[in-house]
Write an enzyme that holds these catalytic residues in place. Structure first.
Site, PDB file in Angstrom:
ATOM      1  N   GLU A  47     -46.749 -28.982  -1.234  1.00 37.42           N
ATOM      2  CA  GLU A  47     -46.409 -29.016  -2.663  1.00 37.42           C
ATOM      3  C   GLU A  47     -46.912 -30.312  -3.298  1.00 37.42           C
ATOM      4  O   GLU A  47     -47.459 -30.304  -4.403  1.00 37.42           O
ATOM      5  CB  GLU A  47     -44.888 -28.882  -2.842  1.00 37.42           C
ATOM      6  CG  GLU A  47     -44.335 -27.497  -2.555  1.00 37.42           C
ATOM      7  CD  GLU A  47     -44.272 -27.150  -1.065  1.00 37.42           C
ATOM      8  OE1 GLU A  47     -44.411 -28.073  -0.225  1.00 37.42           O
ATOM      9  OE2 GLU A  47     -44.101 -25.962  -0.749  1.00 37.42           O
ATOM     10  N   GLU A  79     -55.198 -43.182   5.892  1.00 37.98           N
ATOM     11  CA  GLU A  79     -54.753 -42.070   6.737  1.00 37.98           C
ATOM     12  C   GLU A  79     -55.626 -40.836   6.505  1.00 37.98           C
ATOM     13  O   GLU A  79     -55.898 -40.072   7.418  1.00 37.98           O
ATOM     14  CB  GLU A  79     -53.284 -41.743   6.430  1.00 37.98           C
ATOM     15  CG  GLU A  79     -52.726 -40.627   7.306  1.00 37.98           C
ATOM     16  CD  GLU A  79     -51.264 -40.324   7.038  1.00 37.98           C
ATOM     17  OE1 GLU A  79     -50.772 -40.689   5.966  1.00 37.98           O
ATOM     18  OE2 GLU A  79     -50.634 -39.730   7.918  1.00 37.98           O
ATOM     19  N   GLN A  91     -45.050 -47.149  11.444  1.00 36.25           N
ATOM     20  CA  GLN A  91     -45.018 -47.254  10.000  1.00 36.25           C
ATOM     21  C   GLN A  91     -43.618 -46.869   9.526  1.00 36.25           C
ATOM     22  O   GLN A  91     -43.074 -45.860   9.961  1.00 36.25           O
ATOM     23  CB  GLN A  91     -46.064 -46.296   9.453  1.00 36.25           C
ATOM     24  CG  GLN A  91     -46.180 -46.232   7.968  1.00 36.25           C
ATOM     25  CD  GLN A  91     -47.016 -45.019   7.591  1.00 36.25           C
ATOM     26  OE1 GLN A  91     -48.149 -44.876   8.020  1.00 36.25           O
ATOM     27  NE2 GLN A  91     -46.438 -44.134   6.821  1.00 36.25           N
ATOM     28  N   GLY A  92     -43.035 -47.682   8.674  1.00 35.66           N
ATOM     29  CA  GLY A  92     -41.699 -47.391   8.167  1.00 35.66           C
ATOM     30  C   GLY A  92     -41.731 -47.176   6.668  1.00 35.66           C
ATOM     31  O   GLY A  92     -41.468 -48.098   5.883  1.00 35.66           O
ATOM     32  N   SER A 120     -43.554 -42.148  13.727  1.00 30.69           N
ATOM     33  CA  SER A 120     -44.199 -41.875  15.014  1.00 30.69           C
ATOM     34  C   SER A 120     -44.382 -43.187  15.766  1.00 30.69           C
ATOM     35  O   SER A 120     -44.654 -44.216  15.148  1.00 30.69           O
ATOM     36  CB  SER A 120     -45.570 -41.246  14.820  1.00 30.69           C
ATOM     37  OG  SER A 120     -45.522 -40.216  13.885  1.00 30.69           O
ATOM     38  N   SER A 158     -41.035 -43.470   5.082  1.00 27.54           N
ATOM     39  CA  SER A 158     -40.060 -42.439   4.686  1.00 27.54           C
ATOM     40  C   SER A 158     -38.632 -42.868   5.005  1.00 27.54           C
ATOM     41  O   SER A 158     -38.388 -43.611   5.959  1.00 27.54           O
ATOM     42  CB  SER A 158     -40.341 -41.135   5.427  1.00 27.54           C
ATOM     43  OG  SER A 158     -41.585 -40.626   5.050  1.00 27.54           O
TER      44      SER A 158
END
Lengths: 360, 378
Positions: free
Chosen positions: B361, B235, B117-118, B152, B120
């Protein structure tokens, strides 16, 4: 597995919430707490609403206890249904229509307990019982007393000879403590020494499970009060809930509440399932886990709410302290948290642990 | 409400547990990446909840929960296509064209197409909408240039679900598009990211003028944010159950450490163990509650943010406690240390728990805004 409330259970909880919100608005709760009295008409009212139905499963009673904690309902429902009814059911008795309570703790001041002697076919009790909950309005009391062959459980009428019920100043004025003095008081044996210990343990566990649910309700109310204030109170030109320091504190309180809710409902289900569907160790541990988590969630939610409501939350006039007082009562009543943790550690380290792995 | 497996669930769990007991030792040491996925596929344990029309078994989410729990408890190897099966596949089921469904779903199930997965980027972490990777329209499709991080499995992946900015002057959530990128395309470079533990579980992906054909756009152009949110919602589905079951394994290991070090009678150790156990049970039963909500409504309830948030706190607490138990010997590492450095490693690794997969957060912000209805805090 289906660990979710059914539609009927949701309906029961929301009906109970509406009913209590109507009957116990905040100012009435505060007024009853100030006077230290139970709502005089509350008992027959809840009875008519089916809250004392002996067929109610434990999960349903737990949902009612949650709402009672949320509303801080000033009725002796918990002592009756939670503590006393299980003893009467175990004794094969019909349930009386009036409120009841159960007295088993020694007088904490003198350490004195209660003795039972049988004379001329009648049992007579002499001694003291302390920290008795909701005794003021009770029409009868279940009292634990020691016979020559071991502890037993007796039924004593509120007007019985030689019985004095002395209310004591209490941290939680809506769930007062009383000291019982018994002098040669006539009593009826409900459960003899052969079963009394087991019946008393079961009753305390049943009642304690409902208290875990009540604590969940207290936590939810405290969070709601804080949330309302965080939306309404404006400082530096914004509602204070727009500050992360406030919002994140409330989010953490919500996390604790959700986790405690899961354990409280699970404990209700297991206590209600009984030994055929759940191993005794599993029930004992689930009970301890629920109590520990729910107590912590309730105290924490109230303390967070006091912080968020600022100076207001620290005043007598703002009603939050009545819920805080209940949370502190819940944190202390009956078995201390340290003892629950010790029980769990014993299960974990001495090979009797309920596997955290599910049975296959 | 019922807290036991149904007879069918119990049978599924029993068969799965027996299969895992036999297969996990064979695959734990060695084996090529993807072998485990192939073994799972051959045994019918992939795509449990996928519709039968797409090669799945069409089972209720509870079965995926049982699978997640049992495979984590059995310490099964990392599933190299966890992103394809758990996130990208369901997104293609919801948003893919019939041709994409035909092309990708079966190979995802079989492990022939391993996905990464791309999302971030160096400047788009919690603020994912700050994505800068740029896709420019050409006659054949899109030309993509940019950099992705914390991906990952990228070093093993055949395909990447990529979030890129297709509208040059757009900002924030608009103008983004999801692309299915062939990792063997010219211009794709994968570099390992080394963490504080010394391991490299994640990768950096550098894209330099990579051609993505038009038929590899997932969902409408410009709707990438909505598609990406679907992926992230998946997820959260059963991941909380996996995390809790892994924590159970760590807790069992912690009990062994306590006994091995002769600390089983220390009252402060016992109290902390019991507290941790309460937290673990709370996570476990909240996971089951989330699963029941998912089974009834088709989407995870707000409890799922609770799980990730509290799991990270508890895993960190457990790791800190375990290392403290070692006393001065905690300064050692590797083969000379207790449990071959396991607790030293977990202590370092667990710090990322409250950052990866949604920082604490951000999760607190989600709970504050979406559950408690508080105003936006930024």
């Amino acid at each position: 597995m289906d660990f979710a409330l059914t539609d009927d259970q949701r309906d029961l909880a929301s009906a109970a919430a509406r009913l209590l919100a109507d009957r116990y608005p905040v100012d009435r709760v505060a007024a009853l707490a100030e006077s230290g009295d139970a709502d005089p008409d509350g008992w027959p009212y809840l009875r008519r609403q089916g809250w004392c139905d002996p067929e109610l499963p434990v999960v349903e009673k737990g949902l009612l206890a949650q709402e009672a904690g949320y509303a801080l309902a000033a009725v002796g429902w918990w002592s009756t249904v939670g503590l006393a009814h299980p003893v009467l059911v175990a004794a094969g008795r019909d349930l009386p229509t009036g409120p009841l309570t159960l007295a088993w703790q020694d007088d904490p001041d003198t350490g004195q307990g209660t003795r039972a002697e049988q004379r001329a076919g009648t049992w007579r009790l002499t001694g003291r019982r302390g920290l008795v909950t909701e005794a003021a309005g009770a029409t009868a009391l279940v009292v634990a007393a020691d016979t020559d062959t071991g502890p037993a459980l007796f039924l004593v009428g509120a007007a019985a000879d030689g019985l004095t019920v002395a209310p004591q100043p209490a941290l939680d004025r809506l769930r007062g403590a009383a000291l019982l003095r018994l002098v040669d008081t006539p009593a009826e044996m409900l459960v003899g020494p052969e079963a009394a210990e087991r019946v008393l343990t079961d009753a305390r566990r049943h009642a304690g499970t409902l208290l875990a649910c009540e604590a969940v309700g207290v936590a939810r109310r405290a969070l709601d009060l804080a949330r309302r204030h965080a939306l309404d109170r404006v400082q530096f030109g914004r509602p204070i809930g727009a500050y992360q320091a406030v919002a994140h504190r409330l989010a953490d309180g919500y996390v604790a509440l959700e986790l405690a809710t899961s354990l409280a409902l699970r404990a209700c289900w297991l206590v209600g399932a009984g030994p055929d569907d759940a191993a005794p160790d599993e029930i004992a541990q689930a009970y301890a886990e629920a109590v520990v988590a729910a107590r912590q969630a309730a105290v924490r939610a109230c303390e967070d709410a006091i912080q968020v409501t600022g100076g207001l939350g620290a005043t007598w006039e703002y009603p939050l302290h009545w819920w805080y007082r209940r949370a502190l009562w819940l944190d202390s009543f009956d078995t201390p948290t340290a003892d629950h943790l010790a029980t769990l550690a014993g299960h974990l380290l001495h090979g009797r642990a309920q596997p955290a792995r599910p049975a296959a | 409400m019922h807290l036991r497996d149904t007879p069918q669930e119990a049978a599924f769990r029993r068969d799965l547990r027996a299969w895992l007991a036999e297969q996990v030792p064979r695959h734990r040491d060695g084996g090529a990446p993807g072998d485990w996925t192939k073994a799972l596929h051959a045994a019918g344990y992939t795509g449990l909840t996928w519709p039968a029309a797409y090669g799945g078994r069409g089972l209720p989410p509870t079965y995926q929960g049982i699978y997640a729990e049992e495979s984590a408890l059995a310490e099964a190897p990392d599933h190299s296509n966890v992103i394809g099966l758990g996130m990208v596949g369901p997104t293609i089921v919801s948003h893919g064209s019939p041709e994409q469904q035909q092309r990708f779903l079966e190979p995802i199930l079989s492990g022939a197409y391993v996905f990464c997965q791309g999302f971030s980027e160096p400047d788009a972490g919690s603020d994912l909408a700050a994505v800068r990777t740029r896709a420019t329209a050409t006659a054949d499709g899109w030309r993509v240039t940019g950099e992705k991080v914390w991906s990952s499995y990228a070093h093993q992946a055949d395909w990447c679900l990529l979030l890129a900015r297709t509208q040059p002057d757009s900002t924030a959530h608009t103008g983004l598009t999801c692309l299915l990128v062939d990792m063997r395309s010219p211009g794709v470079q994968v570099l390992p990211l080394r963490q504080s533990t010394g391991d490299a579980d994640f990768n950096q992906i550098v894209l330099d003028d990579v051609l993505v054909p038009r038929d590899c756009v997932l969902g409408p152009v410009g709707e990438g944010w909505r598609i990406a949110m679907t992926t992230l919602a998946h997820e959260r589905g059963t991941f909380g159950i996996t995390l809790t079951a892994r924590l159970t394994v760590e807790f069992d290991r912690l009990l062994r450490t306590v006994r091995d070090l002769g600390l089983a009678d220390d009252p402060t150790v016992r109290a902390e163990l019991a507290e941790l156990h309460v937290q673990l049970q709370a996570l476990r039963w909240t996971g089951h509650r989330t699963m029941a909500t998912l089974a009834r409504t088709g989407k995870p309830g707000p409890e799922s943010s609770v799980l990730k948030l509290h799991w990270s706190v508890t895993n960190q607490r457990l790791a800190a406690f375990a290392l403290r138990l070692l006393g001065p010997a905690a300064v050692l590492d590797g083969p000379d240390s207790h449990a071959a450095g396991h607790w030293q490693h977990l202590r370092l690794r667990s710090r990322a728990n409250s950052i990866e997969g949604g920082t604490s957060e951000i999760l607190r912000g989600i709970i504050a805004e979406r559950v408690l209805g508080l105003p936006r805090t930024r």
